[in-house]
Design a protein around this motif. Structure first.
Motif, PDB file in Angstrom:
ATOM      1  N   GLY A 228      17.165 -68.001  61.853  1.00 20.74           N
ATOM      2  CA  GLY A 228      16.719 -69.041  60.951  1.00 20.74           C
ATOM      3  C   GLY A 228      16.242 -70.295  61.646  1.00 20.74           C
ATOM      4  N   GLN A 229      16.430 -70.405  62.960  1.00 18.60           N
ATOM      5  CA  GLN A 229      15.965 -71.570  63.700  1.00 18.60           C
ATOM      6  C   GLN A 229      14.754 -71.186  64.543  1.00 18.60           C
ATOM      7  N   ARG A 230      13.964 -72.193  64.880  1.00 17.88           N
ATOM      8  CA  ARG A 230      12.753 -71.958  65.665  1.00 17.88           C
ATOM      9  C   ARG A 230      12.235 -73.296  66.172  1.00 17.88           C
ATOM     10  N   PRO A 231      11.276 -73.259  67.089  1.00 18.70           N
ATOM     11  CA  PRO A 231      10.568 -74.506  67.395  1.00 18.70           C
ATOM     12  C   PRO A 231       9.910 -75.021  66.118  1.00 18.70           C
ATOM     13  N   THR A 232      10.048 -76.302  65.842  1.00 15.40           N
ATOM     14  CA  THR A 232       9.654 -76.828  64.536  1.00 15.40           C
ATOM     15  C   THR A 232       8.216 -77.317  64.474  1.00 15.40           C
ATOM     16  N   SER A 233       7.523 -77.435  65.590  1.00 15.55           N
ATOM     17  CA  SER A 233       6.162 -77.949  65.587  1.00 15.55           C
ATOM     18  C   SER A 233       5.227 -77.025  64.804  1.00 15.55           C
ATOM     19  N   THR A 234       4.363 -77.621  63.973  1.00 23.09           N
ATOM     20  CA  THR A 234       3.370 -76.844  63.231  1.00 23.09           C
ATOM     21  C   THR A 234       1.939 -77.280  63.561  1.00 23.09           C
ATOM     22  N   ASP A 235       1.767 -78.108  64.612  1.00 20.77           N
ATOM     23  CA  ASP A 235       0.428 -78.626  64.895  1.00 20.77           C
ATOM     24  C   ASP A 235      -0.419 -77.662  65.724  1.00 20.77           C
ATOM     25  N   GLY A 236       0.197 -76.593  66.246  1.00 17.91           N
ATOM     26  CA  GLY A 236      -0.555 -75.632  67.028  1.00 17.91           C
ATOM     27  C   GLY A 236      -0.800 -76.050  68.454  1.00 17.91           C
ATOM     28  N   ARG A 237      -0.557 -77.332  68.770  1.00 26.89           N
ATOM     29  CA  ARG A 237      -0.743 -77.814  70.136  1.00 26.89           C
ATOM     30  C   ARG A 237       0.549 -77.772  70.939  1.00 26.89           C
ATOM     31  N   GLN A 238       1.672 -77.718  70.241  1.00 27.74           N
ATOM     32  CA  GLN A 238       2.947 -77.603  70.953  1.00 27.74           C
ATOM     33  C   GLN A 238       3.469 -76.171  70.954  1.00 27.74           C
ATOM     34  N   VAL A 239       3.220 -75.426  69.877  1.00 34.89           N
ATOM     35  CA  VAL A 239       3.710 -74.047  69.787  1.00 34.89           C
ATOM     36  C   VAL A 239       2.576 -73.145  69.310  1.00 34.89           C
ATOM     37  N   GLN A 240       2.361 -72.052  70.023  1.00 35.64           N
ATOM     38  CA  GLN A 240       1.487 -70.979  69.553  1.00 35.64           C
ATOM     39  C   GLN A 240       2.330 -69.707  69.450  1.00 35.64           C
ATOM     40  N   TRP A 241       2.175 -69.004  68.349  1.00 32.40           N
ATOM     41  CA  TRP A 241       2.870 -67.736  68.162  1.00 32.40           C
ATOM     42  C   TRP A 241       1.869 -66.628  68.491  1.00 32.40           C
ATOM     43  N   VAL A 242       2.005 -66.032  69.666  1.00 36.24           N
ATOM     44  CA  VAL A 242       1.043 -65.039  70.145  1.00 36.24           C
ATOM     45  C   VAL A 242       1.498 -63.652  69.711  1.00 36.24           C
ATOM     46  N   VAL A 243       0.618 -62.960  69.001  1.00 35.87           N
ATOM     47  CA  VAL A 243       0.889 -61.622  68.482  1.00 35.87           C
ATOM     48  C   VAL A 243       0.077 -60.629  69.305  1.00 35.87           C
ATOM     49  N   MET A 244       0.763 -59.628  69.867  1.00 37.98           N
ATOM     50  CA  MET A 244       0.107 -58.599  70.675  1.00 37.98           C
ATOM     51  C   MET A 244       0.398 -57.229  70.076  1.00 37.98           C
ATOM     52  N   GLU A 245      -0.656 -56.431  69.913  1.00 39.97           N
ATOM     53  CA  GLU A 245      -0.533 -55.137  69.239  1.00 39.97           C
ATOM     54  C   GLU A 245      -1.431 -54.113  69.927  1.00 39.97           C
ATOM     55  N   TRP A 246      -0.927 -52.888  70.073  1.00 39.66           N
ATOM     56  CA  TRP A 246      -1.795 -51.775  70.477  1.00 39.66           C
ATOM     57  C   TRP A 246      -1.477 -50.579  69.577  1.00 39.66           C
ATOM     58  N   TRP A 247      -2.456 -49.707  69.406  1.00 42.11           N
ATOM     59  CA  TRP A 247      -2.254 -48.500  68.613  1.00 42.11           C
ATOM     60  C   TRP A 247      -3.284 -47.455  69.044  1.00 42.11           C
ATOM     61  N   GLY A 248      -3.012 -46.202  68.700  1.00 33.40           N
ATOM     62  CA  GLY A 248      -3.952 -45.132  68.999  1.00 33.40           C
ATOM     63  C   GLY A 248      -3.275 -43.917  69.599  1.00 33.40           C
ATOM     64  N   SER A 249      -4.065 -42.894  69.898  1.00 35.83           N
ATOM     65  CA  SER A 249      -3.533 -41.608  70.352  1.00 35.83           C
ATOM     66  C   SER A 249      -3.237 -41.570  71.845  1.00 35.83           C
ATOM     67  N   THR A 250      -3.779 -42.504  72.612  1.00 33.16           N
ATOM     68  CA  THR A 250      -3.520 -42.549  74.054  1.00 33.16           C
ATOM     69  C   THR A 250      -2.560 -43.694  74.358  1.00 33.16           C
ATOM     70  N   ALA A 251      -1.362 -43.360  74.829  1.00 30.14           N
ATOM     71  CA  ALA A 251      -0.377 -44.391  75.152  1.00 30.14           C
ATOM     72  C   ALA A 251      -0.803 -45.146  76.402  1.00 30.14           C
ATOM     73  N   PRO A 252      -0.474 -46.432  76.497  1.00 31.81           N
ATOM     74  CA  PRO A 252      -0.799 -47.184  77.712  1.00 31.81           C
ATOM     75  C   PRO A 252       0.004 -46.682  78.901  1.00 31.81           C
ATOM     76  N   SER A 253      -0.578 -46.768  80.075  1.00 29.47           N
ATOM     77  CA  SER A 253       0.122 -46.388  81.298  1.00 29.47           C
ATOM     78  C   SER A 253       1.048 -47.518  81.730  1.00 29.47           C
ATOM     79  N   ASP A 254       1.937 -47.233  82.685  1.00 23.64           N
ATOM     80  CA  ASP A 254       2.923 -48.217  83.131  1.00 23.64           C
ATOM     81  C   ASP A 254       2.271 -49.482  83.683  1.00 23.64           C
TER      82      ASP A 254
END
Length: 325
Positions: A290-316
Motif C-alpha cells: 500500500g505504500q510507494r514513492p508518492t511523486s506523480t510529476d513523472g520527473r521524480q518517479v517513472q514506472w517502467v513496464v517491460m513485457e515480452w511474449w511469443g513462441s520463441t523464449a529469450p536466451s540467457d
C-alpha cells in the motif's frame, strides 16, 4: 632425478590450471556474463572464433533484468480485470534518480547530482534467439495516485530490485494502460486518449525499432489519439555481436520520450526526453504493502513496464538495462 620430478610436477600443475581456465570460458553466459566463441558457439554470433561478446550481469547490476526470468502471467479470462492475453513475461519497476543504482553499466555516469535522462538498453550476443516469432514492449508511466500498489517479493535491496504486482491495484492499472491503452478491449485497438496521454512515456513501443530509434507516435493537436500498439520483434529490437576488428557492438539504447511537460500537461507535437530530477521521496524501499514513492510529476518517479511474449523464449544473454544517463 629429484629436479626432474619437481619440474614434471610443476608442468602438470600448469597444465591443470590451463585446462580449468579454458573450462571457465565455456560456462554459460549467466555465470561469466561473456562468451569467448569457439567452433561450437561461433555460429551463434557474427564475431567468429575467439571473439568476446558480453552482456551485463543482473547479479552484479540491480538495474539489469534478464528477460528469461520475468514472471509469466496467465491468459485473460472473460469477466476478469486481467489484461493479459498472450501469457507474457512481465515486470513493473519503479525508477528514481536517487543513489546511482540506475547508473549505466559502461560507467558513463549517473547519480543524484543534477537531472538524468531515462532510457532502456537491450543487450544480446546470440543471434539465433533473435526471432521474429516473439516481441518485446517497454513503456514508462507517471503515477496517477488513484490505486493502491501491491509489491511482489523484492529481488534485491533498492528501488531497482522492486516489482509491482501487475494483477491488482496500481500495478493492474499500469498493466492495462501498457497492454491495451485507454480501451478495455485487447487486440488491435490499443490507443491512449484523454488524460491517459499525459501519463505515457514511449521507450520501445509506438513503432520504435533498432533501425528507427526516434519514432514518435502522432500527436499534432490536443484532440490527438496516441497509438501504443506497434512494437518490435526480438529481431527488430536486439542487436547481436556484429563482428569486425573492434569491440563488439551488441546493445541498442532506446530513450524515453513523452508528450507531457514538466507540469504534467499535454504538450502535443513536442516530444520531450524524460529528464528525471533527484528524487526527494521516501529514501529507501522496501515499502509496506500500500505504500510507494508518492511523486506523480513523472520527473521524480517513472514506472517502467517491460513485457515480452511469443513462441520463441529469450536466451540467457538477452537482458534489459534501465539507465539514467
Amino acid at each position: 632425478m629429484k629436479h626432474q620430478n619437481s619440474a614434471g610436477r610443476t608442468k602438470r600443475i600448469w597444465i591443470v590450471v590451463a585446462v580449468l581456465s579454458a573450462l571457465v570460458l565455456l560456462f554459460p553466459i549467466g555465470f561469466t556474463t561473456a562468451y569467448l566463441t569457439d567452433k561450437v558457439t561461433a555460429s551463434k554470433t557474427s564475431g567468429g572464433t575467439g571473439r568476446w561478446c558480453s552482456v551485463p550481469n543482473p547479479k552484479q547490476h540491480p538495474n539489469v533484468y534478464r528477460l528469461k526470468e520475468f514472471p509469466r502471467y496467465s491468459d485473460a479470462k472473460e469477466g476478469t480485470e486481467n489484461p493479459f492475453s498472450a501469457n507474457p513475461g512481465f515486470i513493473i519497476v519503479p525508477v528514481v534518480n536517487t543513489n546511482g543504482e540506475f547508473a549505466p553499466t559502461d560507467g558513463s555516469g549517473a547519480g543524484t547530482a543534477g537531472s538524468r535522462d531515462l532510457s532502456v538498453r537491450l543487450w544480446s550476443c546470440d543471434a539465433t534467439s533473435q526471432s521474429t516469432n516473439s516481441s518485446i514492449k517497454v513503456t514508462g508511466w507517471r503515477a496517477t495516485g488513484s490505486a493502491t500498489p501491491y509489491w511482489l517479493s523484492e529481488k534485491s535491496a533498492g528501488f531497482a530490485g522492486q516489482r509491482l504486482d501487475p494483477t491488482r491495484g496500481f500495478g493492474l492499472e499500469l498493466a492495462k494502460l501498457h497492454v491495451r491503452g485507454t480501451s478495455r478491449l485487447t487486440g488491435w485497438l490499443q490507443h491512449l486518449t484523454g488524460s491517459d496521454r499525459q501519463l505515457y512515456t514511449w521507450i520501445l513501443s509506438s513503432n520504435r525499432t533498432k533501425t528507427d530509434l526516434s519514432a514518435d507516435p502522432d500527436c499534432l493537436t490536443h484532440l490527438c489519439v496516441i497509438n501504443i500498439k506497434e512494437v518490435p520483434s526480438f529481431q527488430q529490437a536486439f542487436k547481436n555481436d556484429t563482428g569486425g576488428a573492434g569491440a563488439p557492438s551488441n546493445s541498442v539504447e532506446y530513450s524515453g520520450q513523452s508528450y507531457w511537460n514538466d507540469s504534467g500537461d499535454l504538450s502535443p507535437n513536442n516530444p520531450r526526453n524524460v529528464r528525471m530530477t533527484s528524487y526527494s521521496g521516501a529514501r529507501r524501499p522496501p515499502f509496506a504493502q500500500g505504500q510507494r514513492p508518492t511523486s506523480t510529476d513523472g520527473r521524480q518517479v517513472q514506472w517502467v513496464v517491460m513485457e515480452w511474449w511469443g513462441s520463441t523464449a529469450p536466451s540467457d544473454d538477452m537482458v534489459a538495462e534501465v539507465v539514467l544517463r
